[in-house]
Design a protein around this motif. Sequence first.
Motif, PDB file in Angstrom:
ATOM      1  N   SER A 171      14.223   1.369   3.977  1.00 27.13           N
ATOM      2  CA  SER A 171      14.509   1.202   2.563  1.00 27.13           C
ATOM      3  C   SER A 171      15.685   2.083   2.170  1.00 27.13           C
ATOM      4  O   SER A 171      15.985   3.082   2.821  1.00 27.13           O
ATOM      5  CB  SER A 171      13.278   1.567   1.728  1.00 27.13           C
ATOM      6  OG  SER A 171      12.207   0.697   2.013  1.00 27.13           O
ATOM      7  N   ASN A 214       7.741   2.097   7.693  1.00 29.18           N
ATOM      8  CA  ASN A 214       7.357   2.331   6.295  1.00 29.18           C
ATOM      9  C   ASN A 214       6.376   3.500   6.299  1.00 29.18           C
ATOM     10  O   ASN A 214       5.262   3.366   6.804  1.00 29.18           O
ATOM     11  CB  ASN A 214       6.707   1.083   5.704  1.00 29.18           C
ATOM     12  CG  ASN A 214       6.257   1.273   4.265  1.00 29.18           C
ATOM     13  OD1 ASN A 214       6.150   2.393   3.768  1.00 29.18           O
ATOM     14  ND2 ASN A 214       5.984   0.168   3.585  1.00 29.18           N
ATOM     15  N   SER A 215       6.791   4.632   5.756  1.00 26.46           N
ATOM     16  CA  SER A 215       5.956   5.832   5.797  1.00 26.46           C
ATOM     17  C   SER A 215       5.221   6.099   4.487  1.00 26.46           C
ATOM     18  O   SER A 215       4.639   7.166   4.303  1.00 26.46           O
ATOM     19  CB  SER A 215       6.824   7.053   6.147  1.00 26.46           C
ATOM     20  OG  SER A 215       7.850   7.237   5.178  1.00 26.46           O
ATOM     21  N   TYR A 216       5.223   5.121   3.570  1.00 25.70           N
ATOM     22  CA  TYR A 216       4.500   5.313   2.310  1.00 25.70           C
ATOM     23  C   TYR A 216       3.012   5.552   2.592  1.00 25.70           C
ATOM     24  O   TYR A 216       2.428   4.927   3.476  1.00 25.70           O
ATOM     25  CB  TYR A 216       4.637   4.097   1.405  1.00 25.70           C
ATOM     26  CG  TYR A 216       6.019   3.853   0.861  1.00 25.70           C
ATOM     27  CD1 TYR A 216       7.008   4.837   0.905  1.00 25.70           C
ATOM     28  CD2 TYR A 216       6.353   2.625   0.303  1.00 25.70           C
ATOM     29  CE1 TYR A 216       8.271   4.597   0.406  1.00 25.70           C
ATOM     30  CE2 TYR A 216       7.626   2.382  -0.200  1.00 25.70           C
ATOM     31  CZ  TYR A 216       8.579   3.374  -0.147  1.00 25.70           C
ATOM     32  OH  TYR A 216       9.836   3.147  -0.637  1.00 25.70           O
ATOM     33  N   GLU A 217       2.397   6.423   1.801  1.00 24.07           N
ATOM     34  CA  GLU A 217       0.980   6.736   2.001  1.00 24.07           C
ATOM     35  C   GLU A 217       0.081   5.559   1.641  1.00 24.07           C
ATOM     36  O   GLU A 217      -1.013   5.424   2.203  1.00 24.07           O
ATOM     37  CB  GLU A 217       0.595   7.964   1.181  1.00 24.07           C
ATOM     38  CG  GLU A 217       1.240   9.255   1.679  1.00 24.07           C
ATOM     39  CD  GLU A 217       0.765  10.466   0.899  1.00 24.07           C
ATOM     40  OE1 GLU A 217      -0.055  10.292  -0.029  1.00 24.07           O
ATOM     41  OE2 GLU A 217       1.207  11.580   1.217  1.00 24.07           O
ATOM     42  N   PHE A 219       0.319   1.271   0.204  1.00 21.78           N
ATOM     43  CA  PHE A 219       0.967   0.084  -0.345  1.00 21.78           C
ATOM     44  C   PHE A 219      -0.038  -1.054  -0.200  1.00 21.78           C
ATOM     45  O   PHE A 219      -1.224  -0.805   0.032  1.00 21.78           O
ATOM     46  CB  PHE A 219       2.313  -0.205   0.330  1.00 21.78           C
ATOM     47  CG  PHE A 219       2.280  -0.185   1.838  1.00 21.78           C
ATOM     48  CD1 PHE A 219       2.093  -1.341   2.563  1.00 21.78           C
ATOM     49  CD2 PHE A 219       2.447   1.012   2.531  1.00 21.78           C
ATOM     50  CE1 PHE A 219       2.057  -1.326   3.946  1.00 21.78           C
ATOM     51  CE2 PHE A 219       2.427   1.045   3.914  1.00 21.78           C
ATOM     52  CZ  PHE A 219       2.231  -0.128   4.622  1.00 21.78           C
ATOM     53  N   GLY A 258       0.642   3.390   6.746  1.00 21.79           N
ATOM     54  CA  GLY A 258       2.057   3.178   6.974  1.00 21.79           C
ATOM     55  C   GLY A 258       2.279   1.954   7.830  1.00 21.79           C
ATOM     56  O   GLY A 258       1.369   1.149   8.055  1.00 21.79           O
TER      57      GLY A 258
END
Length: 279
Positions: A171, A214-217, A219, A258
């Motif tokens: 991103s 994607n390292s978002y905690e 989604f 993730g």
Amino acid sequence: MPYANELDAALTAARSAGRALRDLYQQFQAIPDAPASISTDADRQSQEIILTYLRERFPNDALCAEEATATLAAAARTGDRLWIVDPIDGTRGFARKNGEFSVMIGFVDHGETAVGVVLEPALQRLTYAVRGGGCWRADGERNLAEGATLDSIPCRVREQATLAQATLTQSRPRNAGAPTPTALAIQPARVVETYSAGIKLAQVARGEVDLYVNSYEAFHDWDICAGHILVTEAGGRVTGIADETLRYGLPGAWQRHGLLASNGRLHAAAVAALRSMTR
């Protein structure tokens, strides 16, 4: 072919939504500082086009989607047969008018993703897959036309086997030009950036890049479901960043591990490299 009806429905719905979105996109007044949380009327219109069509074809199937719309409210949210829809993935790309957005439609049968379609309306790129049937692309305006027979070409992931020579897609970071924690951990040869997860997963499946992280905690299912099967059917792997198995249709449609999508050859090395981010 197994899931032929579901694939046809997903392709028809995506192309219908894509044509509508192209018109809306042309009329849209750009918002240069659009935030990540932005939602537009175009999101809701696209979702209604998709869900209305899927309900007509499969009235007993459950629906899971991002926007609060009437058709979603009237449907079951969980079930053995589940459609997972992101009507505009990368709404910032739509709002900023840089073309970086996609339509994502996934079909899950008893917990297993069976069909995935990712359409990039502004860039006129269509990527789709069916379980056991491979991953395919069909690009150009003609392939988005109603009723047109698709000129499809098979997709395969790249053969790159060294992280230091790999291309990572990610991103767009808040601080343009600054290396992200992911890039610092992977240390790839090249980094490309786009807002849409659907586009990034399609890039891996098409062999245009080697890795997406994607390292978002947290989604949601609709952020990745359709793109997941593109990568696996093109010969790659998709897991959580610590190699967890990803599941769809759980309560709240949450994903909390993730995401690591790769060409397969780089997967173990990428998992090991990414451990430095969680220490």
